[in-house]
Design a protein around this motif. Structure first.
Motif, PDB file in Angstrom:
ATOM      1  N   THR A 128       1.481   2.540   0.268  1.00 45.47           N
ATOM      2  CA  THR A 128       1.801   3.896   0.719  1.00 45.47           C
ATOM      3  C   THR A 128       2.783   4.564  -0.230  1.00 45.47           C
ATOM      4  OG1 THR A 128       1.367   3.353   3.031  1.00 45.47           O
ATOM      5  CG2 THR A 128       2.809   5.227   2.606  1.00 45.47           C
ATOM      6  N   THR A 129       3.789   3.806  -0.671  1.00 49.18           N
ATOM      7  CA  THR A 129       4.725   4.342  -1.656  1.00 49.18           C
ATOM      8  C   THR A 129       3.982   4.811  -2.896  1.00 49.18           C
ATOM      9  OG1 THR A 129       6.622   3.038  -0.906  1.00 49.18           O
ATOM     10  CG2 THR A 129       6.623   3.720  -3.214  1.00 49.18           C
ATOM     11  N   ARG A 130       3.082   3.991  -3.399  1.00 51.50           N
ATOM     12  CA  ARG A 130       2.323   4.345  -4.596  1.00 51.50           C
ATOM     13  C   ARG A 130       1.489   5.615  -4.366  1.00 51.50           C
ATOM     14  NH1 ARG A 130       1.291   1.254  -8.756  1.00 51.50           N
ATOM     15  NH2 ARG A 130       1.728  -0.645  -7.570  1.00 51.50           N
ATOM     16  N   PHE A 131       0.841   5.683  -3.207  1.00 57.72           N
ATOM     17  CA  PHE A 131      -0.010   6.828  -2.870  1.00 57.72           C
ATOM     18  C   PHE A 131       0.802   8.118  -2.882  1.00 57.72           C
ATOM     19  CE2 PHE A 131      -2.485   9.609  -0.092  1.00 57.72           C
ATOM     20  CZ  PHE A 131      -3.801   9.298  -0.422  1.00 57.72           C
ATOM     21  N   LEU A 132       2.001   8.081  -2.305  1.00 58.40           N
ATOM     22  CA  LEU A 132       2.842   9.280  -2.250  1.00 58.40           C
ATOM     23  C   LEU A 132       3.347   9.667  -3.636  1.00 58.40           C
ATOM     24  CD1 LEU A 132       4.998   8.660   0.965  1.00 58.40           C
ATOM     25  CD2 LEU A 132       2.884   9.962   0.744  1.00 58.40           C
ATOM     26  N   VAL A 133       3.850   8.681  -4.367  1.00 62.16           N
ATOM     27  CA  VAL A 133       4.420   8.973  -5.690  1.00 62.16           C
ATOM     28  C   VAL A 133       3.365   9.541  -6.624  1.00 62.16           C
ATOM     29  CG1 VAL A 133       5.486   7.943  -7.733  1.00 62.16           C
ATOM     30  CG2 VAL A 133       6.258   7.259  -5.448  1.00 62.16           C
ATOM     31  N   GLU A 134       2.173   8.983  -6.579  1.00 61.51           N
ATOM     32  CA  GLU A 134       1.097   9.469  -7.451  1.00 61.51           C
ATOM     33  C   GLU A 134       0.685  10.892  -7.104  1.00 61.51           C
ATOM     34  OE1 GLU A 134      -1.955   6.527  -7.076  1.00 61.51           O
ATOM     35  OE2 GLU A 134      -1.084   5.234  -8.627  1.00 61.51           O
ATOM     36  N   ARG A 135       1.062  11.354  -5.919  1.00 62.03           N
ATOM     37  CA  ARG A 135       0.717  12.709  -5.486  1.00 62.03           C
ATOM     38  C   ARG A 135       1.933  13.632  -5.447  1.00 62.03           C
ATOM     39  NH1 ARG A 135      -2.626   9.093  -4.340  1.00 62.03           N
ATOM     40  NH2 ARG A 135      -4.855   9.494  -4.073  1.00 62.03           N
ATOM     41  N   GLY A 136       2.994  13.218  -6.145  1.00 58.68           N
ATOM     42  CA  GLY A 136       4.124  14.114  -6.357  1.00 58.68           C
ATOM     43  C   GLY A 136       5.238  14.060  -5.334  1.00 58.68           C
ATOM     44  N   ILE A 137       5.258  13.031  -4.490  1.00 57.55           N
ATOM     45  CA  ILE A 137       6.317  12.925  -3.477  1.00 57.55           C
ATOM     46  C   ILE A 137       7.230  11.759  -3.827  1.00 57.55           C
ATOM     47  CG2 ILE A 137       6.834  12.490  -1.049  1.00 57.55           C
ATOM     48  CD1 ILE A 137       4.260  13.902  -0.322  1.00 57.55           C
TER      49      ILE A 137
END
Length: 274
Positions: A128-137
């Motif tokens: 989930t961390t990776r998913f958010l970071v890759e989308r600018g969060i």
């Protein structure tokens, strides 16, 4: 032609650059008056889901909502200009799937203007961390004692006290770093573990009941100001007794109202000066 305004607020990359250079100072806030007072002195302010307990008198953090978090975060952002502002992801708002996490994190950031989010969870939440970071969060991870896991942990108990538990928490922290988290909060862990994780990771560790070796520290503001009642957590220190000052001021106000000393004519409108 667009005009770019230079950001004055401390940024997430600037927080990351503190690793090995200087300590990071952070506290919680959830209202405009407190945020204004804290802003200049701190590197970042966290709108913690601890607001449920210290602000609403609830027994734990589990019932706090995305809407409440967004509203409190917006108040803090509007009242500050220096500290980076990070908002907690409420329980149930991100655990179901990375997509759910993105939708709710985006709602909080769009509604408040906060700079990033914090989420609790071990290695299983790294995706989930990776998913958010890759989308600018930007994501601040939180491992060790995790208040949202109070029911599975059997209460607010120190973590990493055995070798097996310590190794698991170390793996948790590493997984979030590899997933792109800009930092990791270490709460309520054995001091030796807090020190080891800090020495192992290349991103900042933020301690709360962890170790002096952590790259930064965060506490609940009410705990350091004497506003949390008689019980001060072991990992906190009361730096002032603001509660006593407030109590004295309120008692004086009530006394002057009852004695007819307040308000005076100088506090009224339409009174001609003589």
């Amino acid at each position: 032609m667009s005009v770019h305004r230079q950001a004055q607020r401390i940024s997430v990359p600037q927080l990351m650059a503190c690793k090995g250079e200087r300590k990071i100072a952070a506290l919680t806030a959830y209202s405009a008056p407190f945020a204004r007072l804290l802003d200049d002195a701190l590197d970042f302010i966290l709108i913690g889901d601890s607001t449920a307990m210290v602000g609403y008198g609830l027994p734990d953090t589990l019932s706090f909502t995305v809407e409440q978090m967004a509203a409190h975060a917006a108040a803090v952002v509007r009242s500050t200009s220096h500290a980076c502002v990070i908002a907690d992801m409420p329980f149930g708002s991100y655990q179901e799937s990375p997509a759910q996490a993105f939708n709710n994190a985006a709602r909080i950031l769009a509604a408040s203007g906060a700079d990033g989010v914090k989420l609790e969870g071990g290695e299983v939440m790294a995706e989930t961390t990776r998913f958010l970071v890759e989308r600018g969060i930007p994501v601040l991870a939180h491992v060790g004692l995790m208040p949202q896991y109070v029911n599975t942990m059997g209460g607010f108990k120190a973590q990493g006290m055995t070798d097996e538990s310590a190794q698991r928490i170390l793996r948790d922290a590493r997984a979030h770093q590899e997933a792109g988290a800009f930092g990791v909060v270490l709460e309520g862990v054995a001091e030796r573990l807090g020190r080891e994780i800090t020495e192992t990771l290349t991103i900042p560790t933020i301690g709360i009941g962890a170790s002096p070796a952590c790259d930064g520290q965060i506490l609940v503001t009410e705990d350091i100001l004497g506003l949390s009642g008689s019980r001060i957590p072991k990992f906190a220190r009361q730096f002032a007794d603001v509660g006593a000052v407030i109590k004295t001021a309120v008692e004086q106000y009530a006394s002057e109202v009852r004695d007819g000393q307040f308000p005076g004519l100088e506090n009224c409108f339409g009174v001609k000066k003589t």
